[in-house]
Design a protein around this motif. Sequence first.
Motif, PDB file in Angstrom:
ATOM      1  N   GLY A 184       0.789  -1.229   0.000  1.00  0.00           N
ATOM      2  CA  GLY A 184       0.000   0.000   0.000  1.00  0.00           C
ATOM      3  C   GLY A 184       0.816   1.272   0.000  1.00  0.00           C
ATOM      4  O   GLY A 184       0.295   2.347   0.324  1.00  0.00           O
ATOM      5  N   THR A 186       3.009   4.508  -1.399  1.00  0.00           N
ATOM      6  CA  THR A 186       2.955   5.460  -2.512  1.00  0.00           C
ATOM      7  C   THR A 186       4.294   6.165  -2.616  1.00  0.00           C
ATOM      8  O   THR A 186       4.777   6.724  -1.631  1.00  0.00           O
ATOM      9  CB  THR A 186       1.842   6.500  -2.301  1.00  0.00           C
ATOM     10  OG1 THR A 186       0.579   5.830  -2.191  1.00  0.00           O
ATOM     11  CG2 THR A 186       1.791   7.477  -3.479  1.00  0.00           C
ATOM     12  N   ASP A 200       6.867   7.999   7.358  1.00  0.00           N
ATOM     13  CA  ASP A 200       7.159   7.602   5.986  1.00  0.00           C
ATOM     14  C   ASP A 200       8.640   7.247   5.846  1.00  0.00           C
ATOM     15  O   ASP A 200       9.479   7.625   6.679  1.00  0.00           O
ATOM     16  CB  ASP A 200       6.806   8.730   5.005  1.00  0.00           C
ATOM     17  CG  ASP A 200       5.306   8.895   4.813  1.00  0.00           C
ATOM     18  OD1 ASP A 200       4.540   8.004   5.247  1.00  0.00           O
ATOM     19  OD2 ASP A 200       4.892   9.922   4.229  1.00  0.00           O
ATOM     20  N   SER A 261       5.407   6.699   1.043  1.00  0.00           N
ATOM     21  CA  SER A 261       4.358   7.074   1.978  1.00  0.00           C
ATOM     22  C   SER A 261       3.660   5.830   2.498  1.00  0.00           C
ATOM     23  O   SER A 261       3.154   5.007   1.711  1.00  0.00           O
ATOM     24  CB  SER A 261       3.347   8.002   1.290  1.00  0.00           C
ATOM     25  OG  SER A 261       2.313   8.372   2.169  1.00  0.00           O
ATOM     26  N   PRO A 263       0.714   3.894   4.426  1.00  0.00           N
ATOM     27  CA  PRO A 263      -0.688   4.141   4.779  1.00  0.00           C
ATOM     28  C   PRO A 263      -0.910   4.093   6.270  1.00  0.00           C
ATOM     29  O   PRO A 263      -0.221   3.345   6.994  1.00  0.00           O
ATOM     30  CB  PRO A 263      -1.439   3.021   4.053  1.00  0.00           C
ATOM     31  CG  PRO A 263      -0.422   1.943   3.854  1.00  0.00           C
ATOM     32  CD  PRO A 263       0.894   2.633   3.668  1.00  0.00           C
TER      33      PRO A 263
END
Length: 264
Positions: A184, A186, A200, A261, A263
């Motif tokens: 998940g 990014t 992150d 990033s 989640p």
Amino acid sequence: MASSTSSADASSAAPAVSGVSPAAGALSGGTTITIAGSGLSKVDAVMVGGVPATDVTVVDDKTVTAVTPAAANFQPTDAALEVSAAGEAVSLPGDAAYRFESVTPLDKQMQYALSHWKDYNLAEWGNLNPVGGDCANFVSQTLIQRGWTQTGDWHNFNQAADWTPAWGYVPAMDQYFQATPSLGLTRLSLDQRDQVKVGDVAMFDWNQNNIPDHVMIVSQVVKEGDKTIIKAVGHNKDFDFRDLDETITVEHPGGNAWFWSVPA
């Protein structure tokens, strides 16, 4: 006439706080607290543990809301509350305090990171500095605290007696993140730093060959106007709040960074 006098007396009374709820919240901050009392219409600042709360909102003369900051070094602690109105301190009850507690997966990740950035958890995860660097090993440890589970492709067993490249080698970790959509994650570029958040993963490329040389966990994000200041925690050059911009300009001129990033 008696009613007008009563209203005037009430409006001129010194503001006072009667209570705060909830009395505890996340280490990583972001908890909305409600401050109850009287004469609170001019409240203009709330401090939690000496750090300004954000989004201070006067609901009415008896109610103010505010959003808590993160706990110092993401450690559980009792934090003093301070409230001011028109620049003057507001009276609080003697037991007025706020408790930072480890509540969320992010709390657990950051509590671990700020506990072990220089106090290596050798008994559980070993130390990969002798074989090239411990930065990825440390980042992986924090992700375990966040709730991730070891797999055949990403693991460290028996104090680093058995570990995979995706766990402990930065380029392989970056590739693993990219190749595993089920995580998940990014990918954010340096130009998207305004979307980066605490917890992150920050990848660093010292010579801009698109192969990461170092990895850390974001430990602080501060917005100053249009500028986003990012600091990170990690191993090798053991650091708790290492400034990203100084790292890629002063320490490693011409360096680059990107982020994964995670989640919530």
